[in-house]
Design a protein around this motif. Structure first.
Motif, PDB file in Angstrom:
ATOM      1  N   LYS A   1      17.574  36.667  71.331  1.00 58.90           N
ATOM      2  CA  LYS A   1      16.776  35.763  70.488  1.00 58.90           C
ATOM      3  C   LYS A   1      16.377  34.496  71.250  1.00 58.90           C
ATOM      4  O   LYS A   1      15.308  33.937  71.037  1.00 58.90           O
ATOM      5  N   LYS A   2      17.282  34.027  72.114  1.00 58.61           N
ATOM      6  CA  LYS A   2      17.022  32.792  72.850  1.00 58.61           C
ATOM      7  C   LYS A   2      15.802  32.891  73.759  1.00 58.61           C
ATOM      8  O   LYS A   2      15.210  31.883  74.127  1.00 58.61           O
ATOM      9  N   LEU A   3      15.447  34.113  74.135  1.00 57.72           N
ATOM     10  CA  LEU A   3      14.311  34.292  75.047  1.00 57.72           C
ATOM     11  C   LEU A   3      12.970  34.187  74.343  1.00 57.72           C
ATOM     12  O   LEU A   3      11.945  33.970  74.987  1.00 57.72           O
TER      13      LEU A   3
ATOM     14  N   GLN B   1       3.782  29.327  80.397  1.00 58.02           N
ATOM     15  CA  GLN B   1       4.072  28.400  79.304  1.00 58.02           C
ATOM     16  C   GLN B   1       5.248  28.847  78.438  1.00 58.02           C
ATOM     17  O   GLN B   1       5.797  28.054  77.680  1.00 58.02           O
ATOM     18  N   VAL B   2       5.612  30.126  78.524  1.00 58.63           N
ATOM     19  CA  VAL B   2       6.655  30.672  77.650  1.00 58.63           C
ATOM     20  C   VAL B   2       7.594  31.552  78.463  1.00 58.63           C
ATOM     21  O   VAL B   2       7.257  32.012  79.551  1.00 58.63           O
ATOM     22  N   ILE B   3       8.786  31.803  77.917  1.00 57.61           N
ATOM     23  CA  ILE B   3       9.705  32.752  78.536  1.00 57.61           C
ATOM     24  C   ILE B   3       9.334  34.156  78.082  1.00 57.61           C
ATOM     25  O   ILE B   3       9.057  35.043  78.880  1.00 57.61           O
ATOM     26  N   LYS B   4       9.339  34.368  76.769  1.00 55.75           N
ATOM     27  CA  LYS B   4       8.958  35.662  76.217  1.00 55.75           C
ATOM     28  C   LYS B   4       8.210  35.419  74.908  1.00 55.75           C
ATOM     29  O   LYS B   4       8.688  34.719  74.034  1.00 55.75           O
ATOM     30  N   ILE B   5       7.035  36.011  74.808  1.00 60.90           N
ATOM     31  CA  ILE B   5       6.227  35.853  73.614  1.00 60.90           C
ATOM     32  C   ILE B   5       6.064  37.216  72.951  1.00 60.90           C
ATOM     33  O   ILE B   5       5.917  38.241  73.625  1.00 60.90           O
ATOM     34  N   LEU B   6       6.151  37.252  71.626  1.00 60.19           N
ATOM     35  CA  LEU B   6       5.980  38.488  70.879  1.00 60.19           C
ATOM     36  C   LEU B   6       4.649  38.475  70.147  1.00 60.19           C
ATOM     37  O   LEU B   6       4.226  37.443  69.611  1.00 60.19           O
ATOM     38  N   ILE B   7       3.999  39.626  70.120  1.00 61.84           N
ATOM     39  CA  ILE B   7       2.769  39.805  69.362  1.00 61.84           C
ATOM     40  C   ILE B   7       3.093  40.667  68.156  1.00 61.84           C
ATOM     41  O   ILE B   7       3.597  41.786  68.283  1.00 61.84           O
ATOM     42  N   ALA B   8       2.853  40.148  66.972  1.00 61.53           N
ATOM     43  CA  ALA B   8       3.090  40.921  65.754  1.00 61.53           C
ATOM     44  C   ALA B   8       2.081  42.063  65.664  1.00 61.53           C
ATOM     45  O   ALA B   8       0.946  41.946  66.128  1.00 61.53           O
TER      46      ALA B   8
ATOM     47  N   GLY C   1      15.728  34.854  90.963  1.00 61.77           N
ATOM     48  CA  GLY C   1      14.643  34.867  89.986  1.00 61.77           C
ATOM     49  C   GLY C   1      15.179  34.692  88.576  1.00 61.77           C
ATOM     50  O   GLY C   1      16.071  35.429  88.156  1.00 61.77           O
ATOM     51  N   ALA C   2      14.637  33.696  87.862  1.00 54.40           N
ATOM     52  CA  ALA C   2      15.096  33.413  86.496  1.00 54.40           C
ATOM     53  C   ALA C   2      13.969  33.610  85.488  1.00 54.40           C
ATOM     54  O   ALA C   2      13.824  32.853  84.530  1.00 54.40           O
ATOM     55  N   GLY C   3      13.156  34.649  85.718  1.00 52.92           N
ATOM     56  CA  GLY C   3      12.218  35.089  84.698  1.00 52.92           C
ATOM     57  C   GLY C   3      12.973  35.912  83.677  1.00 52.92           C
ATOM     58  O   GLY C   3      14.210  36.028  83.747  1.00 52.92           O
ATOM     59  N   PRO C   4      12.284  36.523  82.698  1.00 53.20           N
ATOM     60  CA  PRO C   4      12.976  37.284  81.655  1.00 53.20           C
ATOM     61  C   PRO C   4      13.942  38.344  82.179  1.00 53.20           C
ATOM     62  O   PRO C   4      15.083  38.426  81.728  1.00 53.20           O
TER      63      PRO C   4
END
Length: 359
Positions: free
Chosen positions: A322-324, A345-352, A180-183
């Motif tokens: 950071k690359k994630l 659609q993304v590897i890791k998304i951050l919500i401010a 598995g190559a998820g986060p």
């Protein structure tokens, strides 16, 4: 007060696919060992998406509205009188689960197994997608100057990977396969490399994920095939030059075919760790486990020292989280962010946080 004029807007799951924003009261400190944290950034975990999409994970069922989120970093805005390790203005990574501190697992150093654990965004407890979060001061970890708040939000999934990899007892020079190559899988591979593994193989069914895994630190990758578990394991051994199997195999997928192949991939006397969660019950190659004397372990969240080690791995540059980070979005676009994660659609998304500006 530091909270005056600030929003405590929260992202709330009412039921499956039904989310709302609500400005809740700012939490009040009730202990002299607590701190109040302004949440700056929160990552989206697969469990958050699962609650959004299904309303439950196993016996954890969303019965009442619940604030989502648990991968967060923020800034201390007030502290109790007995807090000596943190001060107002300190930037911290938040560990989002609080044990009872008195049961046998807690006292033996395995507080992640506490039966009374109150864990953010796990029913019935609210999560950290909010403006302000109250926490015990010893579950907030000061970030070094060279670690950003965005990186701080990824300390939580990295701590998960640290714990999984610890369970595998990886030693320098050993070979490791991560299914598995998820986060979390990517982070397990990176931690294994940081521990000194000489060969780290990432396995997945999506080529783009494997391409990223190679950039992120895996020495080898393998595209899983639609063949039997034994054939997949044999192909991995051949393609990645593991004639006797891997010293340790970590499953970060939770998928039954992956788990089955993993057991056939571990060398005699090696380690297998289950990190990913899938179906409650699966068919398991128990005969292979027995005759090869494989040590099999589960892994659940993180325990003593895992957060500190995760921060050190980032601060030292051994793991580049950071690359994630694929994207950072404003708080009001939280639901859009959840949909992107769900769709892969993304590897890791951050919500401010609701009081954080996003350029």
């Amino acid at each position: 007060m530091a909270t005056e004029g600030k929003s405590n807007l929260s992202f709330i799951l009412n039921k499956v696919h039904d989310v709302t924003f609500q400005d809740k009261p700012v939490p009040e400190l009730k202990s002299d060992r607590e701190v109040l944290v302004a949440v700056n950034y929160t990552g989206i975990c697969g469990s958050d998406v699962h609650y959004y999409d299904h309303g439950a994970i196993g016996h954890f069922v969303v019965k009442d509205p619940m604030v989502l989120g648990h991968e967060s970093a923020g800034t201390i805005v007030s502290a109790g009188s007995a807090v000596t390790t943190l001060k107002v203005g300190d930037r911290v990574a938040l560990e989002p689960g609080y044990p009872c501190r008195h049961c046998e697992p807690c006292l033996s150093g395995h507080y992640n197994l506490c039966p009374e654990m109150a864990f953010a965004a796990t029913p019935p407890y609210d999560g950290t997608l909010t403006g302000f979060w109250k926490a015990p001061s010893d579950f907030c970890y000061k970030l070094p100057d060279n670690v950003s708040l965005q990186e701080g939000a990824l300390i939580e999934p990295l701590a998960v990977a640290v714990h999984i990899t610890k369970q595998a007892e990886i030693k320098p020079g050993q070979t490791v396969v991560v299914m598995g190559a998820g986060p979390v899988g990517l982070l397990c591979a990176a931690v294994a490399k940081a521990y000194g593994a000489s060969k780290v193989v990432s396995v997945d069914i999506v080529q783009s994920k494997l391409d990223f895994a190679k950039e992120f630190g895996s020495t080898h990758t393998y595209m899983s095939q639609r063949v039997s578990a034994e054939e997949n394991a044999a192909n991995i051994k051949k393609q990645c030059d593991l004639p006797d199997g891997a010293d340790a195999v970590i499953d970060a997928s939770g998928a039954e075919p992956s788990i089955q192949a993993s057991i056939h991939l571990v060398r005699r006397g090696g380690f297998y760790v289950q990190g990913g969660m899938g179906k409650p019950d699966i068919n398991f190659p128990i005969m292979t486990l027995c005759i090869n004397e494989i040590t099999a372990k589960g892994s659940f969240r993180y325990g003593s020292g895992d957060y500190k080690l995760a921060i050190e791995l980032v601060a030292s540059g051994k793991v580049n989280v950071k690359k994630l980070i694929s994207q950072t979005v404003p708080f009001k676009k939280a639901e859009e962010a959840f949909k992107k994660v769900k769709e892969g659609q993304v590897i890791k998304i951050l919500i401010a946080g609701p009081n954080e500006k996003v350029e």
